[in-house]
Design an enzyme around this catalytic site. Structure first.
Site, PDB file in Angstrom:
ATOM      1  N   ARG A   1     -18.535 -15.437  24.096  1.00 11.62           N
ATOM      2  CA  ARG A   1     -19.851 -15.849  24.601  1.00 11.62           C
ATOM      3  C   ARG A   1     -19.763 -17.300  25.063  1.00 11.62           C
ATOM      4  O   ARG A   1     -18.740 -17.956  24.843  1.00 11.62           O
ATOM      5  CB  ARG A   1     -20.930 -15.661  23.537  1.00 11.62           C
TER       6      ARG A   1
ATOM      7  N   ASN B   1     -28.981 -20.540  24.274  1.00 14.46           N
ATOM      8  CA  ASN B   1     -28.760 -20.527  22.830  1.00 14.46           C
ATOM      9  C   ASN B   1     -27.696 -21.559  22.473  1.00 14.46           C
ATOM     10  O   ASN B   1     -26.563 -21.477  22.980  1.00 14.46           O
ATOM     11  CB  ASN B   1     -28.268 -19.148  22.377  1.00 14.46           C
ATOM     12  N   GLU B   2     -28.079 -22.526  21.675  1.00 13.83           N
ATOM     13  CA  GLU B   2     -27.126 -23.531  21.201  1.00 13.83           C
ATOM     14  C   GLU B   2     -26.235 -24.042  22.325  1.00 13.83           C
ATOM     15  O   GLU B   2     -25.017 -23.855  22.302  1.00 13.83           O
ATOM     16  CB  GLU B   2     -26.260 -22.958  20.065  1.00 13.83           C
TER      17      GLU B   2
ATOM     18  N   GLU C   1     -32.884 -20.516  13.116  1.00 15.44           N
ATOM     19  CA  GLU C   1     -31.913 -19.609  12.504  1.00 15.44           C
ATOM     20  C   GLU C   1     -31.486 -20.139  11.150  1.00 15.44           C
ATOM     21  O   GLU C   1     -31.261 -21.339  10.986  1.00 15.44           O
ATOM     22  CB  GLU C   1     -30.634 -19.523  13.345  1.00 15.44           C
TER      23      GLU C   1
ATOM     24  N   TRP D   1     -18.196 -17.207   9.382  1.00 14.26           N
ATOM     25  CA  TRP D   1     -17.333 -18.133  10.117  1.00 14.26           C
ATOM     26  C   TRP D   1     -16.772 -19.265   9.252  1.00 14.26           C
ATOM     27  O   TRP D   1     -16.167 -20.195   9.769  1.00 14.26           O
ATOM     28  CB  TRP D   1     -18.066 -18.703  11.337  1.00 14.26           C
TER      29      TRP D   1
ATOM     30  N   GLU E   1     -19.849 -10.287  14.769  1.00 14.21           N
ATOM     31  CA  GLU E   1     -20.646 -10.798  13.654  1.00 14.21           C
ATOM     32  C   GLU E   1     -21.100  -9.701  12.700  1.00 14.21           C
ATOM     33  O   GLU E   1     -22.109  -9.854  12.006  1.00 14.21           O
ATOM     34  CB  GLU E   1     -21.835 -11.613  14.201  1.00 14.21           C
ATOM     35  N   LYS E   2     -20.331  -8.618  12.641  1.00 11.74           N
ATOM     36  CA  LYS E   2     -20.778  -7.507  11.782  1.00 11.74           C
ATOM     37  C   LYS E   2     -20.691  -7.852  10.300  1.00 11.74           C
ATOM     38  O   LYS E   2     -21.330  -7.198   9.480  1.00 11.74           O
ATOM     39  CB  LYS E   2     -20.007  -6.227  12.097  1.00 11.74           C
ATOM     40  N   PHE E   3     -19.936  -8.889   9.949  1.00 11.38           N
ATOM     41  CA  PHE E   3     -19.902  -9.305   8.540  1.00 11.38           C
ATOM     42  C   PHE E   3     -20.770 -10.540   8.284  1.00 11.38           C
ATOM     43  O   PHE E   3     -20.679 -11.164   7.231  1.00 11.38           O
ATOM     44  CB  PHE E   3     -18.464  -9.519   8.080  1.00 11.38           C
ATOM     45  N   HIS E   4     -21.591 -10.868   9.277  1.00 11.61           N
ATOM     46  CA  HIS E   4     -22.604 -11.924   9.079  1.00 11.61           C
ATOM     47  C   HIS E   4     -23.867 -11.222   8.593  1.00 11.61           C
ATOM     48  O   HIS E   4     -24.274 -10.201   9.135  1.00 11.61           O
ATOM     49  CB  HIS E   4     -22.863 -12.619  10.412  1.00 11.61           C
TER      50      HIS E   4
HETATM   51  C1  GAL Z   1     -25.528 -19.362  15.578  1.00  8.48           C
HETATM   52  C2  GAL Z   1     -25.837 -18.556  16.818  1.00  8.48           C
HETATM   53  C3  GAL Z   1     -26.148 -17.119  16.499  1.00  8.48           C
HETATM   54  C4  GAL Z   1     -25.142 -16.566  15.526  1.00  8.48           C
HETATM   55  C5  GAL Z   1     -25.132 -17.432  14.288  1.00  8.48           C
HETATM   56  C6  GAL Z   1     -24.191 -16.962  13.231  1.00  8.48           C
HETATM   57  O1  GAL Z   1     -24.736 -20.437  15.881  1.00  8.48           O
HETATM   58  O2  GAL Z   1     -26.896 -19.127  17.535  1.00  8.48           O
HETATM   59  O3  GAL Z   1     -26.147 -16.383  17.689  1.00  8.48           O
HETATM   60  O4  GAL Z   1     -23.892 -16.556  16.125  1.00  8.48           O
HETATM   61  O5  GAL Z   1     -24.751 -18.726  14.641  1.00  8.48           O
HETATM   62  O6  GAL Z   1     -24.195 -17.823  12.130  1.00  8.48           O
END
Ligand code: GAL
Length: 663
Positions: A119, A157-158, A310, A318, A358-361
């Protein structure tokens, strides 16, 4: 928030705390959407962010528009009483864009292309990217301008990308021409007499790409400024399109916490609502303080209520080792954000993904589903926020203490070829904020050129670069009766990263009583220096200085070693200078004393360690960050809005317990 008529967060909250998160329904079959609405209502969700990563779904082929699915979702949300924060999808262009328009792809400093497949693979300088982003933004704004579910716009986004490619190089040259006018001025500002770097043509100037040895520091500094400006241009271009359709709907873009790439002071001026993403590590003993720092900074940028866009309901994916939040911690940190000024408590993301990176987030609805512990806690948080929303939203926090921070200074200080790689700007900032936080002093952040007159105490952890205007501002602040505490490596360079004569600005040296700054003596990792006074002895870390001071300015001395007897801390009237960083307990004690002399006191007296208290409007938030129960003296009679109970004089908080007290 530039003009008074701009819409504000209050237009979206309408007396409720926004509660919800990023919702990515395109990852799920439509049956799931109905289930989602049921669960959202169950959890008290009143806001979802749609469309953040939907570009390929909305525009599957160049110029195509597939809005049907989003129409259905907008309607579904509206029927469910859930507001929509509608995002422009411009942070992740569809694969066709990179394939058909390779000029939209950024390059890193080694010339490597950042390909699609992840991304944020867009070049802020690409005319093609900007054209495509404007087109999809325009169509989204036109289509949903009148939709009753729309409460807020979320741009991109960010924003956080860099580009060292050719189109960015051309844009950098244009930016520099505008800034400097002539090549002579640029050569002078960049000090290109050094190492034969003089430019004879604008065409010769590049982004600071991979080089054999150290790069020109002012070129690097200007490239950071340019990058922040270019990303901001992308953001305001979308904002301006949106405003044509919905001047009454506020616009935000979400910041990363203390992110080096954006001058967030400058960016915040362009937003109606300031929002941030915040992910403290649940295992970090200072996680709550990190959260408080980011919350204080975001509130200060917003100059009022702000939005937690968020956070994680459980683990992220991560870090090296990704820990879940122990029971109660998510609630505590959500209420901490509200205590420190948030009028929105949102998450990434609503439903945990089953596929993708991000399936483990975690999500608010995790893989364990509605019976999972996380969702059960989310429900509790939703219910509690609903209970306190009407009394909290819109209310303000007033602080007697300000910490100064500036991105340009950080950019200049964070480069190679400096006296010590151990001095890390964010870490130094955290150390000073921690001392104030542990002393239970409420702090704002401020830019060094802001009006500081409302504060009793101003703390400068480190501002390596200070402009003349900032220096004059600090001097005027002290002249006007304010107390100033400066850490080392402050006022060393001007805005071009040119060292000021004497190694530190002369006006500041006079202010603190420094006669001669002979040498800096940075300390190795773990190394300390003994110091005595002003109240008791302490150990300094990271840095020490060989300086000669006016005798009356000596407030503490180095003891032993090469600097034996030299001043460690200076004080002249209300101006203090710390030439070392005292260890945490000592810094807390020193700052508490200085603050108290300046008339700035803790929120409550006698607060136990690990208990945080914040006054927001008429409410007193008391938060126990410890795993053990804590007894807190809260003189008077109050009502705890979370439980409805009356509290008189004493409050007992369990592990991670919170009370929101109204007199
Ligand atoms: C942020 C991001 C989200 C997601 C999240 C995961 O930095 O805006 O899309 O990736 O982290 O922690």
């Amino acid at each position: 928030m530039a003009v008074p008529a701009s819409p504000a967060l209050a237009d979206a909250t309408r007396g409720r705390i926004l509660f919800g998160g990023d919702y990515n329904p395109e990852q799920w079959p439509e049956e799931t959407w109905y289930e989602d609405v049921r669960l959202m209502k169950d959890a008290g969700v009143n806001s979802v962010t749609l469309g953040v990563f939907s570009w390929a779904k909305l525009e599957p082929h160049p110029g195509a528009r597939e809005f049907g699915w989003l129409d259905r979702l907008m309607d579904l949300m509206h029927e469910g009483g859930i507001g929509v924060v509608l995002a422009t999808p411009t942070s992740s262009p569809p694969p066709w864009m990179g394939r058909l328009h390779p000029d939209t792809l950024p390059r890193d400093e080694d010339g490597r292309t950042e390909w699609w497949g992840g991304r944020q693979h867009f070049s802020h300088s690409s005319a093609t990217y900007r054209r495509c982003a404007a087109a999809i933004t325009e169509d989204l704004a036109a289509r949903y301008a009148a939709h009753p579910a729309l409460t807020l716009w979320h741009i991109n986004n960010e924003y956080c990308t860099f580009d060292y490619g050719d189109e960015a190089a051309a844009a950098f040259r244009r930016w520099l021409r505008e800034k400097y006018g002539t090549l002579d001025a640029l050569n002078n500002a960049w000090g290109t007499a050094f190492w034969s770097q003089g430019y004879d043509s604008w065409d010769g100037i590049l982004p600071p790409r991979h080089a054999h040895y150290l790069k020109n520091p002012t070129q690097v500094l200007d490239f950071r400024r340019f990058t922040s400006d270019m990303l901001l241009e992308c953001c305001t271009a979308e904002r301006d399109i949106i405003r044509r359709y919905t001047p009454h709907i506020p616009v935000t873009t979400n910041f990363m916490p203390l992110w080096i790439g954006q001058d967030a002071w400058r960016w915040a001026e362009e937003e109606d609502v300031v929002s941030v993403d915040l992910y403290p590590d649940p295992r970090d003993p200072l996680g709550a303080q990190h959260g408080a720092l980011i919350q204080d900074m975001t509130r200060s940028q917003a100059r009022g209520p702000w939005m937690l866009m968020e956070q994680a309901a459980g683990p992220v994916n991560w870090r090296g080792v990704n820990h879940p939040k122990p029971r109660g911690l998510g609630r505590l940190w959500s209420l901490q954000a509200v205590a420190r000024g948030a009028d929105a408590v949102c998450y990434f993301q609503w439903r945990q993904s089953r596929q993708g990176a991000e399936k483990f987030h975690s999500g608010m609805v995790g893989h364990a589903g509605e019976q999972g512990r996380t969702f059960q806690e989310i429900k509790q948080i939703g219910a509690e926020l609903a209970r306190i929303g009407a009394e909290v939203t819109g209310s303000r926090i007033s602080a007697d203490v300000a910490i100064l921070h500036d991105w340009h200074s950080w950019w200049a200080a964070t480069q190679d070829g400096r006296p010590s790689t151990e001095v890390d700007h964010p870490a130094v900032l955290h150390s000073w904020h921690r001392a104030l936080w542990e002393a239970h002093l409420t702090t704002d952040f401020a830019h060094p050129e802001h009006d500081l007159s409302a504060y009793r105490l101003v703390v400068v952890p480190q501002l390596y670069v200070l402009t003349d205007a900032a220096i004059e501002n600090l001097l005027a602040y002290v002249r006007g009766g304010g107390t100033l505490v400066c850490g080392f490596l402050t006022g060393v360079a001007d805005q071009d990263d040119r060292v000021r004569p004497g190694g530190m600005d002369g006006r500041l040296r006079d202010l603190f009583g420094i006669r001669t700054l002979h040498e800096w003596w940075p300390l190795a990792a773990g190394e300390t220096v003994e110091c005595d006074g002003p109240r008791s002895g302490f150990r300094g870390t990271l840095w020490s200085e060989e300086l000669e001071a006016e005798p009356e300015a000596m407030a503490a001395r180095y003891k032993g070693g090469e600097l034996d007897g030299y001043p460690a801390v200076l004080r002249r009237g209300r101006a203090w200078y710390f030439s070392t960083l005292p260890e945490p307990d000592a810094l807390r004690e020193l700052l508490s004393g200085i603050a108290s002399d300046a008339g700035a006191g803790p929120v409550l007296d006698g607060l136990p360690t690990g208990v945080e208290a914040v006054r927001r409007g008429d409410l007193l938030f008391v938060l126990n960050h410890g795993r053990e129960p804590a007894a807190v003296a809260v003189p008077g009679t109050h009502r705890n809005l979370l439980t409805g109970e009356t509290v008189t004089d004493n409050l007992l908080l369990g592990r991670y317990g919170v009370a929101v007290l109204r007199p």
